[in-house]
Design a protein around this motif. Structure first.
Motif, PDB file in Angstrom:
ATOM      1  N   MET A 182      -4.595 -50.898 -85.691  1.00 41.07           N
ATOM      2  CA  MET A 182      -5.955 -50.358 -85.787  1.00 41.07           C
ATOM      3  C   MET A 182      -6.826 -51.229 -86.675  1.00 41.07           C
ATOM      4  N   ALA A 183      -6.334 -51.549 -87.867  1.00 40.34           N
ATOM      5  CA  ALA A 183      -7.136 -52.297 -88.831  1.00 40.34           C
ATOM      6  C   ALA A 183      -7.480 -53.682 -88.308  1.00 40.34           C
ATOM      7  N   GLU A 184      -6.500 -54.385 -87.755  1.00 36.32           N
ATOM      8  CA  GLU A 184      -6.756 -55.743 -87.275  1.00 36.32           C
ATOM      9  C   GLU A 184      -7.700 -55.742 -86.075  1.00 36.32           C
ATOM     10  N   THR A 185      -7.552 -54.753 -85.195  1.00 31.67           N
ATOM     11  CA  THR A 185      -8.438 -54.662 -84.036  1.00 31.67           C
ATOM     12  C   THR A 185      -9.855 -54.321 -84.464  1.00 31.67           C
ATOM     13  N   VAL A 186      -9.993 -53.384 -85.386  1.00 32.66           N
ATOM     14  CA  VAL A 186     -11.319 -53.026 -85.909  1.00 32.66           C
ATOM     15  C   VAL A 186     -12.006 -54.250 -86.500  1.00 32.66           C
ATOM     16  N   LYS A 187     -11.286 -54.982 -87.336  1.00 30.66           N
ATOM     17  CA  LYS A 187     -11.881 -56.168 -87.954  1.00 30.66           C
ATOM     18  C   LYS A 187     -12.261 -57.195 -86.900  1.00 30.66           C
ATOM     19  N   GLY A 188     -11.419 -57.371 -85.897  1.00 23.80           N
ATOM     20  CA  GLY A 188     -11.726 -58.315 -84.835  1.00 23.80           C
ATOM     21  C   GLY A 188     -12.957 -57.922 -84.044  1.00 23.80           C
ATOM     22  N   HIS A 189     -13.018 -56.663 -83.611  1.00 22.49           N
ATOM     23  CA  HIS A 189     -14.185 -56.176 -82.866  1.00 22.49           C
ATOM     24  C   HIS A 189     -15.472 -56.374 -83.658  1.00 22.49           C
ATOM     25  N   GLN A 190     -15.448 -55.940 -84.904  1.00 23.78           N
ATOM     26  CA  GLN A 190     -16.693 -55.916 -85.680  1.00 23.78           C
ATOM     27  C   GLN A 190     -17.082 -57.304 -86.168  1.00 23.78           C
ATOM     28  N   ASP A 191     -16.113 -58.193 -86.387  1.00 24.35           N
ATOM     29  CA  ASP A 191     -16.464 -59.585 -86.674  1.00 24.35           C
ATOM     30  C   ASP A 191     -17.124 -60.239 -85.477  1.00 24.35           C
ATOM     31  N   ALA A 192     -16.817 -59.735 -84.275  1.00 24.88           N
ATOM     32  CA  ALA A 192     -17.430 -60.265 -83.058  1.00 24.88           C
ATOM     33  C   ALA A 192     -18.817 -59.690 -82.809  1.00 24.88           C
ATOM     34  N   GLY A 193     -19.235 -58.701 -83.603  1.00 27.90           N
ATOM     35  CA  GLY A 193     -20.589 -58.189 -83.500  1.00 27.90           C
ATOM     36  C   GLY A 193     -20.748 -56.898 -82.728  1.00 27.90           C
ATOM     37  N   VAL A 194     -19.655 -56.150 -82.513  1.00 28.69           N
ATOM     38  CA  VAL A 194     -19.754 -54.844 -81.870  1.00 28.69           C
ATOM     39  C   VAL A 194     -19.091 -53.799 -82.766  1.00 28.69           C
ATOM     40  N   ILE A 195     -19.541 -52.562 -82.644  1.00 33.87           N
ATOM     41  CA  ILE A 195     -18.988 -51.468 -83.435  1.00 33.87           C
ATOM     42  C   ILE A 195     -17.693 -51.000 -82.784  1.00 33.87           C
ATOM     43  N   ALA A 196     -16.630 -50.916 -83.560  1.00 36.47           N
ATOM     44  CA  ALA A 196     -15.373 -50.352 -83.071  1.00 36.47           C
ATOM     45  C   ALA A 196     -15.424 -48.840 -83.187  1.00 36.47           C
ATOM     46  N   CYS A 197     -14.714 -48.166 -82.283  1.00 39.94           N
ATOM     47  CA  CYS A 197     -14.663 -46.701 -82.282  1.00 39.94           C
ATOM     48  C   CYS A 197     -13.213 -46.252 -82.272  1.00 39.94           C
ATOM     49  N   ALA A 198     -12.728 -45.765 -83.412  1.00 35.08           N
ATOM     50  CA  ALA A 198     -11.345 -45.282 -83.513  1.00 35.08           C
ATOM     51  C   ALA A 198     -11.225 -43.955 -82.775  1.00 35.08           C
ATOM     52  N   LYS A 199     -10.245 -43.854 -81.889  1.00 36.55           N
ATOM     53  CA  LYS A 199     -10.107 -42.648 -81.069  1.00 36.55           C
ATOM     54  C   LYS A 199      -8.628 -42.361 -80.819  1.00 36.55           C
ATOM     55  N   HIS A 200      -8.300 -41.200 -80.317  1.00 40.08           N
ATOM     56  CA  HIS A 200      -9.075 -39.977 -80.178  1.00 40.08           C
ATOM     57  C   HIS A 200      -8.659 -39.110 -81.350  1.00 40.08           C
ATOM     58  N   PHE A 201      -9.583 -38.731 -82.199  1.00 39.40           N
ATOM     59  CA  PHE A 201      -9.323 -38.069 -83.468  1.00 39.40           C
ATOM     60  C   PHE A 201      -9.219 -36.563 -83.261  1.00 39.40           C
ATOM     61  N   ILE A 202      -8.109 -35.970 -83.334  1.00 39.73           N
ATOM     62  CA  ILE A 202      -6.780 -36.369 -83.736  1.00 39.73           C
ATOM     63  C   ILE A 202      -5.817 -35.374 -83.105  1.00 39.73           C
ATOM     64  N   GLY A 203      -4.532 -35.700 -82.989  1.00 38.03           N
ATOM     65  CA  GLY A 203      -3.562 -34.812 -82.367  1.00 38.03           C
ATOM     66  C   GLY A 203      -3.646 -34.799 -80.856  1.00 38.03           C
ATOM     67  N   ASN A 204      -4.315 -35.793 -80.266  1.00 35.30           N
ATOM     68  CA  ASN A 204      -4.481 -35.887 -78.814  1.00 35.30           C
ATOM     69  C   ASN A 204      -3.241 -36.564 -78.225  1.00 35.30           C
ATOM     70  N   GLU A 205      -2.157 -35.830 -78.091  1.00 36.31           N
ATOM     71  CA  GLU A 205      -0.859 -36.429 -77.798  1.00 36.31           C
ATOM     72  C   GLU A 205      -0.371 -36.248 -76.374  1.00 36.31           C
ATOM     73  N   GLN A 206      -1.114 -35.572 -75.515  1.00 36.53           N
ATOM     74  CA  GLN A 206      -0.722 -35.474 -74.115  1.00 36.53           C
ATOM     75  C   GLN A 206      -1.965 -35.255 -73.271  1.00 36.53           C
ATOM     76  N   GLU A 207      -1.794 -35.449 -71.936  1.00 31.85           N
ATOM     77  CA  GLU A 207      -2.912 -35.292 -71.008  1.00 31.85           C
ATOM     78  C   GLU A 207      -2.992 -33.883 -70.438  1.00 31.85           C
ATOM     79  N   HIS A 208      -1.866 -33.243 -70.217  1.00 24.95           N
ATOM     80  CA  HIS A 208      -1.882 -31.890 -69.677  1.00 24.95           C
ATOM     81  C   HIS A 208      -2.708 -30.960 -70.569  1.00 24.95           C
TER      82      HIS A 208
END
Length: 870
Positions: A182-208
């Motif tokens: 998460m941290a490395e991806t966030v830093k990569g996205h935002q260094d590239a000039g776009v806002i990162a969005c951490a998802k899905h907050f939280i406990g979203n552990e299945q599709e059913h």
């Protein structure tokens, strides 16, 4: 905010252990409960990493009218503009509509973009630099298309159940490995000039059961979405951990999830958004809803929601909980002025954290069509113009994709057949080696499994610019080597396959897979989540047959998580097994690089390969258990998921978490522990400043009426304007006329200074700054005892020592490149957080008195070095 005692966060009662009667809803008092936490914390202008952005945001927001603030926080409606989600523009101040778009592994629904390996495959590299580079490259491509917010990275699902459909979008069921991703991806996205969005907050552990409409479409009669029932300790020590790392990395936005947590919807759950995220973790960005995950208006704002996506209550209705209703709610005081100001401030601060100015490049694509020309307002069919400019944003990212996929390939077994060296005869078997006969993008959002599997299905997908199949790449290598080469690209040609692989001098490579994805797609009865953990399309029988006929069988698995291989993995005729994850567009090239030794495998499994499905403990809830009410999923295993559960149950596994072989060998020795001079832990005290506001605004409703007839009205488009000066009719809210004190929860509109939580940081996103003090440095010598250069992932685990603690937990790792015969020094760090437990009484992190032991090794069950901490 006030201290919340453990009793308010109880996940469930023992009396609820038995399933409910199918015709009766569980008694409400027996259901898990999420406590109210108000008011919604406001931004902190002195927060680390946010001060400059806050100054720019304040300057911008102080010029905005109420209508403009509502426009900025409300989506314009499903398919109303070009991206999967957009908010209203602020043309008076020069800000175009902000674009929110899916891109966990590449930009969804566009062309001339790359298809990267999945997050899970990136995690299998255990390489921080590669995770960052992947995040940066995806960010640059998004920036090149005009996207402002990437809807990713993913830590929810974390991976509680191996069959869960979207585990592949995230990283690993281990919170530390996921937190690094998460941290490395966030830093990569935002260094590239776009806002990162951490998802899905939280406990979203299945599709059913994540959405009522979706579940009913599959024949399930429920009235509310699934409730993930999670206790306080588990929440902090497991599910919240990687999200805290994202906050500490400076992530600009969060997406709240569809399902409920302790029977309160994620996007109106004040404990989650106000209490955990904005207060305890000190998150300074904005929270946006998942698409149609908002279930209320003013109450969601009070609970911490900052942006409504896609804006309409249901797709293409033009009806919104916010928009006009939010304008009225602020005017009548239901939503306090500071809250709308804070919502706008958070959005613009995240914007200025990655952007230097409001002058943005235009959005140059349309998610709704690849046609060059079409309606810019897709749902309304209005504004015919050029909508796609077919901008090629791929750059040289193919090389990076090939590298990540190769280094994320895990060599699970090798008895000596690999690496290949100009084999005399190569036979490649299996549908998974070949192409989809209808093309790699022929199924919408990859909602099928034809040909080789290189990504799962759903909103986390991207269009392939091309897809190199294993068959194509291996054939090219065989031709170069002068090898004989044949392939059978089906799983069901038994007689032909037997005739081929039974010949002399054959190296048989069998490709098999298992797919999954998001719940809105039902593929062959798999409603997002996998129905089982076996290989698809008869893959297990294919492997068993080929290995019975050929004494040199190599198996390559493409999958969205672990599969059951107990029936065949230990066959002496199976000389090698590789997990190649979801490798993206360079799939064939990457696996060829590994099979032929151009890349020495260094991937480590980001999950456990259990012997049985039951061995994992937690599983998907496939049928409702609460009558027509919200299905109740109790996370009763606590922090014991994946390897932690196997260790607790003392269950044997096929391949443990962190396992992965190399073409060379490594020896570990000389563990040393150095205690650092960290200061004592001090719980945070004091209060926040009062809520900032930006002056009064007109309460004359005529100032908010829809503009004159010359203003272009677009069908189904969501606006902040009123149609009438009658406030009741303008709102359409049945609660209209009630005062805020009557309608809103206690303290929801309080703008006075608030007490700081002991676990929060005054100015440190991620929690109390002392949690990240380094308490110990652990070193070990790693020697390459083989004959070729190789990369070794060295893993640092800790035993926290308590009776309710896992046997070991991962706490750090490092990847070392070592020449043959050489020794390298591994250095791992242990922070205060790494050695702490969450105390539900004091509501803070504490280091217990139990003996702490540190381990260094090759995997969670191969820990050759250990030392007791002082």
């Amino acid at each position: 905010m006030q201290l919340i005692h453990a009793a308010f966060w109880l996940p469930f009662l023992a009396a609820r252990a038995a399933p409910a009667d199918n015709h009766a809803q569980l008694i409400k008092r027996d259901l898990a409960y999420s406590p109210p936490v108000y008011p919604s914390p406001w931004m902190n202008p002195e927060a680390d990493g946010w001060a400059e952005a806050y100054v720019k945001a304040r300057e911008f927001v102080s010029q905005m009218t109420l209508l403009e603030k509502v426009n900025l926080t409300t989506g314009t409606g499903w398919a109303s503009e070009q991206c999967v989600g957009q908010v209203g523009a602020i043309p008076r101040l020069g800000l175009r509509s902000l674009c929110m778009h899916d891109a966990p592994l590449g930009i969804r629904g566009t062309d001339y973009n790359s298809a990267f390996p999945s997050g899970q495959t990136a995690a299998a590299t255990w390489d921080r630099q590669l995770m960052y580079r992947r995040g940066y490259a995806i960010g640059k491509e998004a920036k090149g298309k005009g996207i402002n917010v990437i809807l990713g990275p993913v830590a929810g699902p974390l991976g509680r159940m191996p069959a869960a459909g979207r585990n592949w979008e995230g990283f690993s069921p281990d919170p530390v490995l996921t937190g690094v991703g998460m941290a490395e991806t966030v830093k990569g996205h935002q260094d590239a000039g776009v806002i990162a969005c951490a998802k899905h907050f939280i406990g979203n552990e299945q599709e059913h059961f994540r959405q009522v409409g979706e579940a009913r479409g599959y024949g399930f009669n429920i009235s509310e979405t699934l409730s993930s029932n999670i206790d306080d300790k588990t929440m902090h020590e497991l599910y919240l951990w990687p999200f805290a790392d994202a906050v500490r990395a400076g992530v600009g936005s969060f997406m709240c999830s569809y399902q409920q947590v302790n029977n309160s919807y994620g996007c109106q759950n004040s404990k989650l958004m106000n209490g955990l995220l904005k207060d305890e973790l000190g998150f300074q960005g904005f929270v946006l809803s998942d698409w149609q995950a908002q279930h209320t208006g003013a109450a969601a704002a009070a609970a911490g929601l900052d942006m409504s996506m896609p804006g309409d209550t249901e797709f293409n209705t033009g009806v919104s909980f916010w928009g006009t209703n939010l304008t009225v709610a602020v005017l009548n005081g239901t939503v306090p002025a500071y809250r709308i100001d804070d919502m706008a401030m958070r959005i613009m601060a995240a914007f200025f954290k990655v952007e230097k100015s409001i002058e943005l490049d235009p959005i140059n694509f349309s998610f709704w069509s690849l046609d060059t020309y079409g309606p810019i307002h897709w749902a309304a069919g209005e504004g015919y113009q050029q909508i796609n400019y077919h901008v090629d944003v791929r750059a040289d990212h193919a090389n990076l994709i090939r590298e990540i996929a190769a280094k994320g390939t895990v060599l699970l077994k090798n008895t000596g057949s690999l690496p290949l060296n100009k084999p005399k005869f190569v036979a490649v078997i299996g549908e998974d080696a070949g192409p989809n006969p209808n093309g790699p993008n022929s199924c919408a959002d990859r909602g099928c499994n034809n040909g080789t599997l290189a990504m799962g299905w759903g909103s986390g997908t991207a269009n392939f610019p091309y897809l190199i199949t294993p068959d194509a790449a291996l054939q090219a290598q065989a031709i170069k080597d002068g090898s004989r080469y044949e392939s059978i690209l089906t799983n069901y040609a038994s007689s032909q396959t037997r005739a081929l692989v039974s010949q002399d001098n054959v190296t048989a490579i069998v490709f098999v897979n298992a797919d999954s994805g998001e719940g809105y797609i039902n593929f062959e009865g798999n409603m997002g989540d996998r129905n089982n953990l076996t290989l698809w399309r008869g893959g297990d029988n294919l492997v068993k047959n080929v290995s019975r006929w050929c004494s040199n069988t190599i198996v390559v698995i493409h999958s969205t998580g672990p599969v059951l291989i107990s029936e065949w993995y230990d066959s002496p005729n199976i000389t090698a097994i590789l997990w190649a994850g979801l490798p993206g567009q360079e799939s064939g090239n990457s696996i060829t690089d590994v099979l032929y030794g151009k890349v020495n495998p260094s991937g480590k499994s980001p999950f456990t390969w259990g012997a049985t499905r039951e061995g994992y403990g937690a599983d998907v809830l496939y049928t409702p258990n609460n009558g027509e009410g919200a299905p109740q999923q109790d996370f009763s295993e606590g922090v014991f998921i994946d390897y932690r559960y196997f260790d607790k149950a003392n269950t044997s596994v096929i391949y443990e978490f962190g396992h992965g072989l190399s073409y060379t060998t490594f020896e570990y020795s000389n563990i040393q522990v150095t205690k650092k001079n960290a200061g004592p832990y001090k719980p945070t005290t004091g209060q926040t400043a009062p809520a900032p506001t930006f002056g009064n605004f007109s309460t004359d409703l005529s100032d908010y009426l829809f503009p004159d007839e010359e203003f272009p009205y677009v069908y189904q488009y969501i606006y902040p304007y009123l149609n009438t000066t009658d406030p009741r009719n303008a709102s359409g809210d049945p609660h209209f006329g009630q005062t805020a004190e009557e309608f809103m929860p206690p303290h929801a509109i309080d703008d006075s200074p608030q007490p700081l939580l002991p676990s929060s940081g005054k100015n440190s996103p991620g929690g109390n700054q002392a949690l990240y003090d380094i308490l110990y440095e652990v070193t070990a010598d790693i020697t390459n005892t083989g004959e070729i250069v190789g990369d070794e992932v060295v893993q640092l685990y800790v035993s926290l020592g308590g009776p309710d603690d896992p046997k070991v937990v991962l706490r750090d790792f490092g990847k070392l490149r070592i020449e043959p015969g050489q020794t390298a020094k591994f250095r791992g760090l242990l922070t205060r957080r790494d050695l702490s437990n969450w105390d539900v009484v004091s509501q803070d992190w504490v280091i217990s008195e139990h003996t702490k032991t540190v381990f260094v090794g090759k995997s969670s069950r191969d820990l050759g070095l250990s030392a007791v901490l002082e």
